[in-house]
Structure formats: structure tokens, C-alpha cells
Motif scaffolding. Sequence first.
Motif, PDB file in Angstrom:
ATOM      1  N   ASN A  20       0.830  -1.212   0.000  1.00  0.00           N
ATOM      2  CA  ASN A  20       0.000   0.000   0.000  1.00  0.00           C
ATOM      3  C   ASN A  20       0.859   1.255   0.000  1.00  0.00           C
ATOM      4  OD1 ASN A  20      -2.411  -1.426   0.000  1.00  0.00           O
ATOM      5  ND2 ASN A  20      -2.543  -1.486   2.235  1.00  0.00           N
ATOM      6  N   ARG A  21       1.938   1.249   0.777  1.00  0.00           N
ATOM      7  CA  ARG A  21       2.838   2.398   0.816  1.00  0.00           C
ATOM      8  C   ARG A  21       3.524   2.589  -0.529  1.00  0.00           C
ATOM      9  NH1 ARG A  21       7.852   2.077   4.816  1.00  0.00           N
ATOM     10  NH2 ARG A  21       8.394   0.513   3.236  1.00  0.00           N
ATOM     11  N   GLU A  22       3.949   1.471  -1.150  1.00  0.00           N
ATOM     12  CA  GLU A  22       4.629   1.550  -2.441  1.00  0.00           C
ATOM     13  C   GLU A  22       3.698   2.103  -3.523  1.00  0.00           C
ATOM     14  OE1 GLU A  22       8.228   0.973  -4.580  1.00  0.00           O
ATOM     15  OE2 GLU A  22       7.803   0.710  -2.448  1.00  0.00           O
ATOM     16  N   PHE A  23       2.474   1.573  -3.564  1.00  0.00           N
ATOM     17  CA  PHE A  23       1.515   2.054  -4.559  1.00  0.00           C
ATOM     18  C   PHE A  23       1.122   3.503  -4.294  1.00  0.00           C
ATOM     19  CE2 PHE A  23       0.533  -2.544  -5.314  1.00  0.00           C
ATOM     20  CZ  PHE A  23       0.852  -2.542  -6.668  1.00  0.00           C
ATOM     21  N   GLY A  24       1.065   3.890  -3.040  1.00  0.00           N
ATOM     22  CA  GLY A  24       0.769   5.280  -2.703  1.00  0.00           C
ATOM     23  C   GLY A  24       1.854   6.223  -3.191  1.00  0.00           C
ATOM     24  N   GLN A  25       3.104   5.804  -3.032  1.00  0.00           N
ATOM     25  CA  GLN A  25       4.222   6.626  -3.510  1.00  0.00           C
ATOM     26  C   GLN A  25       4.229   6.705  -5.030  1.00  0.00           C
ATOM     27  OE1 GLN A  25       7.429   4.469  -1.713  1.00  0.00           O
ATOM     28  NE2 GLN A  25       7.187   5.423   0.291  1.00  0.00           N
ATOM     29  N   LEU A  26       3.961   5.578  -5.695  1.00  0.00           N
ATOM     30  CA  LEU A  26       3.904   5.578  -7.152  1.00  0.00           C
ATOM     31  C   LEU A  26       2.779   6.478  -7.656  1.00  0.00           C
ATOM     32  CD1 LEU A  26       4.475   1.807  -8.041  1.00  0.00           C
ATOM     33  CD2 LEU A  26       6.000   3.705  -8.548  1.00  0.00           C
ATOM     34  N   TYR A  27       1.639   6.402  -6.989  1.00  0.00           N
ATOM     35  CA  TYR A  27       0.497   7.224  -7.399  1.00  0.00           C
ATOM     36  C   TYR A  27       0.810   8.709  -7.239  1.00  0.00           C
ATOM     37  CZ  TYR A  27      -4.081   9.441  -7.323  1.00  0.00           C
ATOM     38  OH  TYR A  27      -5.141  10.265  -7.564  1.00  0.00           O
ATOM     39  N   ALA A  28       1.463   9.069  -6.151  1.00  0.00           N
ATOM     40  CA  ALA A  28       1.800  10.475  -5.913  1.00  0.00           C
ATOM     41  C   ALA A  28       2.760  10.992  -6.984  1.00  0.00           C
ATOM     42  CB  ALA A  28       2.411  10.638  -4.524  1.00  0.00           C
ATOM     43  N   LEU A  29       3.766  10.188  -7.326  1.00  0.00           N
ATOM     44  CA  LEU A  29       4.728  10.595  -8.347  1.00  0.00           C
ATOM     45  C   LEU A  29       4.057  10.686  -9.718  1.00  0.00           C
ATOM     46  CD1 LEU A  29       7.705   8.392  -7.152  1.00  0.00           C
ATOM     47  CD2 LEU A  29       7.702  10.890  -7.217  1.00  0.00           C
ATOM     48  N   TRP A  30       3.220   9.691 -10.033  1.00  0.00           N
ATOM     49  CA  TRP A  30       2.512   9.720 -11.317  1.00  0.00           C
ATOM     50  C   TRP A  30       1.582  10.916 -11.405  1.00  0.00           C
ATOM     51  CZ3 TRP A  30      -2.827   9.494 -11.766  1.00  0.00           C
ATOM     52  CH2 TRP A  30      -3.309   9.460 -13.078  1.00  0.00           C
ATOM     53  N   LEU A  31       0.837  11.180 -10.324  1.00  0.00           N
ATOM     54  CA  LEU A  31      -0.125  12.277 -10.327  1.00  0.00           C
ATOM     55  C   LEU A  31       0.574  13.616 -10.522  1.00  0.00           C
ATOM     56  CD1 LEU A  31      -3.091  13.078 -10.014  1.00  0.00           C
ATOM     57  CD2 LEU A  31      -2.700  13.265  -7.543  1.00  0.00           C
ATOM     58  N   ARG A  32       1.720  13.785  -9.911  1.00  0.00           N
ATOM     59  CA  ARG A  32       2.454  15.038 -10.062  1.00  0.00           C
ATOM     60  C   ARG A  32       2.866  15.249 -11.514  1.00  0.00           C
ATOM     61  NH1 ARG A  32       8.095  16.870 -11.216  1.00  0.00           N
ATOM     62  NH2 ARG A  32       8.117  19.002 -10.403  1.00  0.00           N
ATOM     63  N   GLU A  33       3.397  14.186 -12.156  1.00  0.00           N
ATOM     64  CA  GLU A  33       3.808  14.310 -13.553  1.00  0.00           C
ATOM     65  C   GLU A  33       2.609  14.570 -14.457  1.00  0.00           C
ATOM     66  OE1 GLU A  33       6.849  14.516 -14.341  1.00  0.00           O
ATOM     67  OE2 GLU A  33       7.663  13.929 -12.397  1.00  0.00           O
ATOM     68  N   PHE A  34       1.492  13.927 -14.179  1.00  0.00           N
ATOM     69  CA  PHE A  34       0.300  14.109 -15.009  1.00  0.00           C
ATOM     70  C   PHE A  34      -0.259  15.524 -14.871  1.00  0.00           C
ATOM     71  CE2 PHE A  34      -4.354  13.669 -15.674  1.00  0.00           C
ATOM     72  CZ  PHE A  34      -4.318  13.336 -17.013  1.00  0.00           C
ATOM     73  N   VAL A  36       1.437  18.216 -14.112  1.00  0.00           N
ATOM     74  CA  VAL A  36       2.351  19.114 -14.828  1.00  0.00           C
ATOM     75  C   VAL A  36       2.042  19.088 -16.318  1.00  0.00           C
ATOM     76  CG1 VAL A  36       4.764  19.464 -15.496  1.00  0.00           C
ATOM     77  CG2 VAL A  36       4.184  18.969 -13.112  1.00  0.00           C
ATOM     78  N   PHE A  37       1.783  17.908 -16.847  1.00  0.00           N
ATOM     79  CA  PHE A  37       1.485  17.768 -18.272  1.00  0.00           C
ATOM     80  C   PHE A  37       0.169  18.459 -18.635  1.00  0.00           C
ATOM     81  CE2 PHE A  37      -0.654  15.248 -21.622  1.00  0.00           C
ATOM     82  CZ  PHE A  37       0.217  15.495 -22.670  1.00  0.00           C
ATOM     83  N   VAL A  38      -0.861  18.275 -17.820  1.00  0.00           N
ATOM     84  CA  VAL A  38      -2.171  18.852 -18.104  1.00  0.00           C
ATOM     85  C   VAL A  38      -2.119  20.374 -18.049  1.00  0.00           C
ATOM     86  CG1 VAL A  38      -4.541  19.054 -17.261  1.00  0.00           C
ATOM     87  CG2 VAL A  38      -3.442  16.819 -17.380  1.00  0.00           C
ATOM     88  N   ARG A  39      -1.358  20.916 -17.108  1.00  0.00           N
ATOM     89  CA  ARG A  39      -1.308  22.364 -16.938  1.00  0.00           C
ATOM     90  C   ARG A  39      -0.498  23.049 -18.030  1.00  0.00           C
ATOM     91  NH1 ARG A  39      -0.294  22.262 -10.361  1.00  0.00           N
ATOM     92  NH2 ARG A  39      -2.435  21.654  -9.791  1.00  0.00           N
ATOM     93  N   GLU A  40       0.376  22.326 -18.685  1.00  0.00           N
ATOM     94  CA  GLU A  40       1.178  22.905 -19.764  1.00  0.00           C
ATOM     95  C   GLU A  40       0.512  22.576 -21.102  1.00  0.00           C
ATOM     96  OE1 GLU A  40       5.158  21.494 -19.430  1.00  0.00           O
ATOM     97  OE2 GLU A  40       5.572  22.589 -17.581  1.00  0.00           O
TER      98      GLU A  40
END
Length: 270
Positions: A20-34, A36-40
Amino acid sequence: MMQREVLWRDMLGTISHNLNREFGQLYALWLREFKVFVRERSRLVASIFTPLLWLFVMGSGLGSTNPMNTGANYQLFIFPGIICMSIIFTSVFFGSYIIWDRKFDFLKSVMVSPATRTTVFVGKTLGGMTNSLVQVAILLVVGYIIGIHFDPLSISQTVIIVLILSFTLTSVGLTFGSFIESLEGFQLIVSFVVFPLFFLSGALFPVNNLPGWLNILTQLNPATYAVDALRGVILGQGINSFQTDTLVLLFFTFVLGILGILSFRKMKAI
């Protein structure tokens, strides 16, 4: 007996907590990149403009002077290659965001978090894959407009190839970004990567009747197998089977993914 059950329960609980911690960290990193992409939005427009330019201008221009026995007009023939072109440029240049993160100290804060460097690498790679998938979805709509007919199977197979190739080439971009400290140096070096990947992939010409030296270079290019798989799925003109192209792509993904993880473990955060 009761003690053994308690040990198993504790072990399963620990594994579940770590997952759960690993997937939470992956989700946070993915969400941040996504995000950034949507806002640009200019980034999305620019990344779509170049493939469309090649499809309509180069496709129409070269198609009028180089008739090919492909069973489809030249513009349709290069459409799978244009999809791969979008993935190549987007995925490899995604490594430049590592340099930006380092300049703005975001990378430093990520590196001191509980997330491992492998998790950071995979999370950023997932972000790059999502960006590529959004751009390819727009190109598929364009493909439908110019006369390509898709069915659920062809779309699902296209998505599979897009995700695999994007993971492979995002790994390449992140590997370069982990070692290079300036954007100028990154762009200079990556330019020597993206253009050979594109031009030696068979995106603009068939690869079944090439000179020996050129055939060897195309066989060493992972994008070649993606173009062939997409051409088979979309136009029914692939040289290899979909399964063969996918397996070769997965091999490149494994090798380059491991290389990317190792490079992240040696990367400096500042």
C-alpha cells in the motif's frame, strides 16, 4: 499452531502495508507528472503539431513522388510510424524534467523521502507513459478521420505497444537526464538519439528490402518492432507477428529499464 497463524498474519499484514505504501508513492509521483502535463497546454499542442506536420505535409508530399506498393496510400502507410514518432520525441525528452527537478530542488525533496530511487524511477516512467498515451489517443482520432478503421482488438493492441515503447524510451530519457546536469547538454545529446530512433525505425519506408548494413541498424532499434507491430495491427501489413514484435519490445524494455534503475541509484540530487 496459534503462534504460526499469528506469524503468518503479521507477515501478510507487513506485506500488505508495504505494498500500500509503495503504490501510494507511485500514485503520488505519477499524479504530479500528469498534473504538470495537463497544466502545460502549450506542451501538448507542440507535441501534437510535429507529428501532424509530418503526416499531412511529408505524407502528401512524399506520397505524390514515391508511389509504393503497400496496399494503402503513403499517408496511411506512415501513420503507424507517426504514432511512434510522437512516442519517441515525448518519451526521450521526458528526461529533461529530471534536470528541471534538480534545478528547482524538487528532486532533492523526493530523494530524501521514504520512496526508494527505484520507486521514483518507475513513478516518473508511468507519468511519461500517460503523457504518450494521451497524445496517441489524439492521433488515433486523426487516423479515423483520414480513413483508418479501428476495432476494439486493434485499439487494445495499439495501447499495449504504445505503453511498452513509451516505458522503454522514457527509461532512455531518464537515464540520460540522471547523468546530465544542463538542459543544453541534454538536448544536444538526445538529438543524436531521437532522430536515429525515428529514421531507422521503418516509419517512413518498408524495412523488408534494405541493404545489409541498414537492415542491421533497424534490427537493433526497438522502435522498429513497435512500428511493425502497429502497421500490422492498424493496416494488416506487419512483417512479424504481433506476438514476436511484443516479445522483442519487452526484452528491450527489461534491459533499458534495469539500466535506468541503476542510473537512478547513482544519480546526484543536486
